[in-house]
Design an enzyme around this catalytic site. Structure first.
Site, PDB file in Angstrom:
ATOM      1  N   ASP A 100      -8.135  -9.155  -6.543  1.00 27.47           N
ATOM      2  CA  ASP A 100      -7.388  -8.666  -5.387  1.00 27.47           C
ATOM      3  C   ASP A 100      -7.493  -9.737  -4.304  1.00 27.47           C
ATOM      4  O   ASP A 100      -8.554  -9.900  -3.697  1.00 27.47           O
ATOM      5  CB  ASP A 100      -7.957  -7.340  -4.913  1.00 27.47           C
ATOM      6  CG  ASP A 100      -7.116  -6.723  -3.814  1.00 27.47           C
ATOM      7  OD1 ASP A 100      -6.026  -7.263  -3.514  1.00 27.47           O
ATOM      8  OD2 ASP A 100      -7.529  -5.706  -3.236  1.00 27.47           O
ATOM      9  N   ASN A 161     -10.613   6.757  -1.770  1.00 25.07           N
ATOM     10  CA  ASN A 161      -9.376   7.481  -2.054  1.00 25.07           C
ATOM     11  C   ASN A 161      -9.688   8.952  -2.268  1.00 25.07           C
ATOM     12  O   ASN A 161     -10.623   9.287  -2.997  1.00 25.07           O
ATOM     13  CB  ASN A 161      -8.706   6.907  -3.307  1.00 25.07           C
ATOM     14  CG  ASN A 161      -8.352   5.445  -3.134  1.00 25.07           C
ATOM     15  OD1 ASN A 161      -7.454   5.106  -2.392  1.00 25.07           O
ATOM     16  ND2 ASN A 161      -9.094   4.565  -3.797  1.00 25.07           N
TER      17      ASN A 161
END
Length: 504
Positions: A100, A161
């Site tokens: 990422d 999340n």
């Protein structure tokens, strides 16, 4: 109300190559991902050339009801671009491991409880360590750090999340969470040497991320970072679900703080969903989160719009009281565990933060650093303290201070090494991660790509089209749902034949 909900955590690891400060972080990150994928053994990971299925990714959609034009977006926001040169793998435990930006990121599988988060997050540390050892066997030395700052101005994320019902208005979620996120750091901050984004002032602060928060609410994650992120990318049935994407938190090495971070947030979301969030509104959340972080004594108070002033512990007490009133005597074991740890930690923080050493990262790190300061007469601007801060988060027990303390029992362990070892290989059984992970382990060579809500199989013999199995409901695809079928089929063709409805 209970703490159980679909949740997950993503960790971007810092990394270095010893003796080579100019080494490309992107290159090293790719080495780490490929090392794990190639060295983990048969059925443990898709080879890093396998794809990620970006079909349902919407990184520019804003939960406030609009979508940013791609032409206006920063390149770092376009996380739905498929870069074939970027290493990416999906693991047998249901997680994603990929590069990422300039960091290797471990994104845990979806789980249902905070305790499971601790297990699969610790599994991420373990498999990253395996990657480091694989590289070392080939003569490549790489060090990985579970932290969020490099001490030179860069910050990288640990993102949480949480699945939330779509029917809950997002602005109600944001309003309910803002004061809590500003205060939550005292229970789960990772601690940091240096004040300011570039550590331009000497000192110690509670959070790694607080100085990098520049807005109360916003879509961005790598610039103008907000306390409440508005990315509307549910990775699930969008009409039913939101995925609350939280970027304000720190990477934790203490199990108690990690469990509290996820568990307390899930319970506050439960309050918001019930319309029972405390009516608190901070006058300036961005200033408040920094000021609280800069005061390890926990005596600093921040101003509310109604003129009151409250400390972080005062704010947390208001949320805790509201949760107690809502839960009453109906708390299940997972919820009770979170509440008991919340009470124990905040109670000790109020007396002396160092009483939380071993449970809360920043308090543990501060206790270690104060020991060095007393022994060697160090001031906070001494570079040796900054080096100790970095060494704290090295995941290798041969060097990492937190890893050593965990191994010696000086950190409170909530999970066992056997549980962590199993989670490196196996997915959680209660969510669709189980189907995803089982497909990786059972059909490795026939899985072309995957995502949070899909598994894509190679074309059938003599055919050209890929076969995509959609998983829009996070709690379907569990072992209870599909375990018997997977055990009964003879291969991918047989499995897909059973999954296709009679209507096709």
């Amino acid at each position: 109300m209970r703490v159980r909900r679909v949740m997950g955590i993503e960790t971007e690891f810092g990394l270095t190559r010893p003796g080579d400060p100019h080494a490309s972080a992107v290159h090293l990150s790719g080495l780490v991902v490929r090392a794990y994928a190639s060295g983990a053994g048969p059925g443990r990971a898709l080879q890093s050339g396998a794809g990620w299925d970006y079909a349902d990714e919407t990184p520019l959609r804003d939960a406030r009801g609009y979508e940013m034009a791609r032409a206006l977006a920063d390149l770092s926001q376009l996380t739905d671009l498929d870069d074939p040169a970027t290493a990416n793998s999906v693991l047998s435990n249901g997680a994603r491991l990929y590069v990422d930006h300039a960091h290797p990121e471990y994104s845990s599988p979806e789980v249902l409880t905070p305790r499971q988060i601790v297990v699969w997050d610790r599994a991420g540390e373990e498999l990253m360590l395996q990657a480091v050892h694989t590289l070392a066997q080939g003569g490549e030395q790489v060090r990985l750090y579970k932290n969020n700052v490099d001490g030179k101005g860069a910050s990288y994320g640990t993102h949480e999340n949480y699945l939330v019902p779509r029917q809950v208005p997002f602005l109600a979620i944001a309003a309910g969470l803002l004061p809590f996120f500003v205060a939550r750091q005292v229970m789960c901050g990772a601690g940091r040497v240096g004040i300011g984004q570039f550590s331009q002032e000497p000192g110690f602060q509670i959070s790694q991320r607080a100085d990098y928060m520049e807005a109360s609410i916003g879509l961005e994650t790598t610039l103008k970072r907000p306390i409440v992120n508005t990315r509307d990318e549910p990775h699930a049935t969008g009409e039913k679900h939101r995925r609350l994407h939280v970027i304000v938190g720190d990477a934790n090495l203490c199990d108690v703080a990690n469990l509290l971070k996820m568990g307390s947030t899930s319970l506050v979301l439960g309050l918001i969903e019930a319309g029972l969030a405390p009516e608190l509104e901070l006058a300036d959340p961005v200033t408040a989160i920094r000021e609280i972080s800069h005061d390890p004594s926990l005596r600093h108070t921040v101003e509310l719009v109604d003129g009151r002033t409250m400390s972080a512990l005062d704010i947390l007490a208001v949320y805790r009281e509201a949760i107690e009133a809502h839960v009453g005597d109906a708390a299940d074991a997972d919820t009770r565990e979170v509440l008991d740890l919340w009470d124990g930690v905040t109670g000790d923080l109020a007396i002396d933060p160092l009483r939380c050493a071993g449970r809360v990262d920043w308090a543990t790190k501060l206790a270690v650093l104060e020991g060095y300061r007393r022994r060697d007469g160090l001031q906070w601007d001494d570079p040796r303290l900054a080096a100790i801060d970095i060494q704290w988060s090295d995941i290798d027990p041969a060097r990492g201070l937190a890893a050593r303390m965990r191994a010696s029992g000086r950190l409170t362990n909530l999970v066992t090494p056997d549980e962590v070892a199993a989670a490196v290989i196996n997915p959680p059984e209660g969510t669709r991660a189980w189907f995803r992970g089982q497909c990786v382990s059972r059909f490795t060579g026939q899985v072309r790509a995957a995502s949070w809500d899909s598994v894509v199989f190679e074309p059938a013999t003599g055919q050209r089209g890929l076969r995509r199995v959609q998983l829009p409901e996070p709690e379907l695809g569990s072992r209870a749902d599909i375990g018997a079928l997977l055990d009964s089929v003879e291969g991918v063709e047989d499995l897909l034949a059973h999954l296709v409805s009679p209507e096709g």
